[in-house]
Design a protein around this motif. Sequence first.
Motif, PDB file in Angstrom:
ATOM      1  N   PHE A  80      67.737  51.041  62.101  1.00  0.00           N
ATOM      2  CA  PHE A  80      67.699  49.846  61.249  1.00  0.00           C
ATOM      3  C   PHE A  80      66.465  49.902  60.370  1.00  0.00           C
ATOM      4  O   PHE A  80      65.370  50.243  60.830  1.00  0.00           O
ATOM      5  N   VAL A  93      63.351  52.795  63.890  1.00  0.00           N
ATOM      6  CA  VAL A  93      63.086  52.075  62.648  1.00  0.00           C
ATOM      7  C   VAL A  93      62.297  52.970  61.695  1.00  0.00           C
ATOM      8  O   VAL A  93      61.099  53.173  61.883  1.00  0.00           O
ATOM      9  N   ILE A 126      60.128  53.453  58.674  1.00  0.00           N
ATOM     10  CA  ILE A 126      59.328  52.383  58.096  1.00  0.00           C
ATOM     11  C   ILE A 126      57.998  52.900  57.577  1.00  0.00           C
ATOM     12  O   ILE A 126      57.545  53.965  57.990  1.00  0.00           O
TER      13      ILE A 126
END
Length: 175
Positions: free
Chosen positions: A4, A140, A142
């Motif tokens: 995600f 994640v 990021i």
Amino acid sequence: MKIFSGIQPTGAKHLGNYSGGFRQYAATQEQGEAYFCVVDLHSITTPHDPEDLRARTLDLAALMFATGLDPERSTVFVQSHVTAHAEAAWLLAAVTSYGQLGRMTQFKEKAERQEFVSAGLFTYPILMAGDILLYQTDIVPIGDDQRQHLELARELAERFNTRFGETFIVPKGVY
Ligand code: LTN
């Protein structure tokens, strides 16, 4: 494996976003079940124009597809279209301490630049934790500037699990 990431529709997108962000998103979508979210609810924590935000939300979605996110393979969506994000933020707020939020360096920096500091700017990291935890996210992808926020998401997952029983996967950041 679930992946995600969230991207804010505000702020100019430049080559650095491509080499340090979009390129990785397109690559990670090959590794599992990926969700990429245009986080418009995060963008309303600082001053904005609603019409402009709507246009930027669509522009960002177009950019995501243009840089290789494949809607046949990944789920690309707008945060405010899924009301569970705001709901998750409220529930997670109950296991977040005020002190924890006060230690967020990005909040302190952003607050200094604003004459009106919204409560939403303060609770921003809780909404982000909700984004991630809702999908039982493993990974994640990021930016390094989000390390502290991701650490908070991990702590909230652990605290929730300890208090109420195993519920959330504790996500790992890929920086
Ligand atoms: N705060 C992040 C954007 C963001 C995000 C997320 C990233 C919101 N929710 C969930 C990863 C996962 C930023 O400013 N880059």
